[in-house]
Structures are given as structure tokens and as C-alpha cells.
Scaffold this motif. Structure first.
Motif, PDB file in Angstrom:
ATOM      1  N   SER A  28      34.250  45.337  43.311  1.00 46.22           N
ATOM      2  CA  SER A  28      33.153  45.104  42.367  1.00 46.22           C
ATOM      3  C   SER A  28      33.657  44.682  40.991  1.00 46.22           C
ATOM      4  N   ARG A  29      34.928  44.909  40.731  1.00 50.40           N
ATOM      5  CA  ARG A  29      35.519  44.505  39.447  1.00 50.40           C
ATOM      6  C   ARG A  29      36.340  43.228  39.572  1.00 50.40           C
ATOM      7  N   GLY A  30      36.174  42.544  40.678  1.00 45.24           N
ATOM      8  CA  GLY A  30      36.782  41.227  40.823  1.00 45.24           C
ATOM      9  C   GLY A  30      38.157  41.199  41.441  1.00 45.24           C
ATOM     10  N   TYR A  31      38.692  42.347  41.854  1.00 48.74           N
ATOM     11  CA  TYR A  31      39.997  42.350  42.514  1.00 48.74           C
ATOM     12  C   TYR A  31      39.776  42.017  43.979  1.00 48.74           C
ATOM     13  N   ARG A  32      40.271  40.874  44.422  1.00 52.04           N
ATOM     14  CA  ARG A  32      39.972  40.386  45.774  1.00 52.04           C
ATOM     15  C   ARG A  32      41.230  39.915  46.517  1.00 52.04           C
ATOM     16  N   PRO A  33      42.135  40.820  46.850  1.00 54.73           N
ATOM     17  CA  PRO A  33      43.348  40.400  47.560  1.00 54.73           C
ATOM     18  C   PRO A  33      43.092  39.951  48.995  1.00 54.73           C
TER      19      PRO A  33
END
Length: 168
Positions: A28-33
Motif C-alpha cells: 500500500s506504500r508503493g513497495y512492489r518487488p
């Protein structure tokens, strides 16, 4: 789309909540590994090459694989193992459609690699369950601190593992 139906939550949010609240919080905070994950790439390739005559239903954050006559929600999974997260994701899609005024019948999850389908009932109990799951997701996302890590052995295969367990 009505304001009531736009919760900002997609199926991925629900799936991540039930897999690992920390994963949802990071997502939800934009961390998308997961964009670098071979497993995710395989799932996308499978999605693009199976059930090719269907049409994705775009609800903003949520994208339903397809809906058939009678308002049956369909979801395709590359996994070989059905999980409660998959069913919760489909219930969330049913909830979003019902908020748009669609009289949803049920959901169906397709597992093409094992040639199996799982039916997901839809009714008052399923709706209450979906609304509670949605409330929990908003609570995790609204938290100022990340939820604690799961035990390391539960993080096997998670694309967020390096972030959570990497050397400092």
C-alpha cells in the motif's frame, strides 16, 4: 462507479492481507518487488494464455478476470494449491459488484495447471466475511507502523522476503 463501491482495495490487497499483513502494508506504500518475481511473471503469462475469449472487468483497483451470465465471478490462478486467500479475493470481487447493484450469484476459481475449479458461495454470510476482511485491510493500511514480520519459514517464496529479512 459509485463512491461507496470505490474502496481503493483490489483483490491483491485482500490476498496480501491474508497472506501477510506486513506485505499489504508495504504494498500500500508503493513497495512492489513482485514486479521482479518469476512467479508473478509466470502467473501473468498463464492468465494471458488461458481462457482467452473472456474479457477482464476493470473496477479501478480491482480487476476481475471475467464474469459470466448470471453474474458468476471467475478468477484464474496459476497456483497448484487452492488457498483461503484466493476465496477471499473472489468474495471481495463479489462484494464490489454487489455494491454496484449487480445481483451476484457466486464465484468460481479456476486452477488450469491442476484442471480444477473451486466454487465460492455468495450470500449474507459471505458478504459479512468480505466486509470484515475489507475493514481489516483498511486498518492495516491506515497503521503508521508496519505489522511485525511473520516467522521466517512462512516467508518462503514471498517476493518481499529480502526487504523483511535482508541483512541490514
Amino acid at each position: 462507479m459509485t463512491e461507496e463501491s470505490d474502496t481503493g482495495l483490489g483483490g491483491v490487497h485482500i490476498k496480501y492481507l491474508l497472506h501477510c499483513p506486513r506485505q499489504l502494508w508495504l504494498y500500500s506504500r508503493g513497495y512492489r518487488p513482485e514486479q521482479r518475481s518469476d512467479t508473478v511473471a509466470f502467473g501473468e503469462a498463464l492468465d494471458e494464455t488461458t481462457y482467452t475469449r473472456r474479457r477482464t472487468i476493470d473496477l479501478g483497483e480491482a480487476k476481475i478476470d471475467w464474469v459470466t451470465t448470471g453474474a458468476v465471478v471467475h478468477e484464474t490462478k496459476s497456483s497448484r494449491t487452492p488457498t483461503p486467500q484466493h476465496e477471499a479475493q473472489v468474495r471481495h470481487y463479489c462484494l464490489l459488484l454487489s455494491r454496484l447493484g449487480v445481483n451476484v450469484a457466486r464465484g468460481t476459481i479456476h486452477y488450469p495447471l491442476i484442471r480444477r475449479t473451486v466454487e465460492v458461495p455468495w450470500g449474507d454470510e459471505a458478504r459479512a466475511h468480505a466486509e470484515e476482511t475489507e475493514r481489516q485491510a483498511h486498518e492495516v493500511i491506515g497503521s503508521h507502523q508496519p505489522p511485525p514480520r511473520l516467522p521466517r519459514k512462512q516467508c518462503r517464496g514471498c517476493s518481499y522476503r529480502d526487504y523483511c529479512w535482508g541483512e541490514l
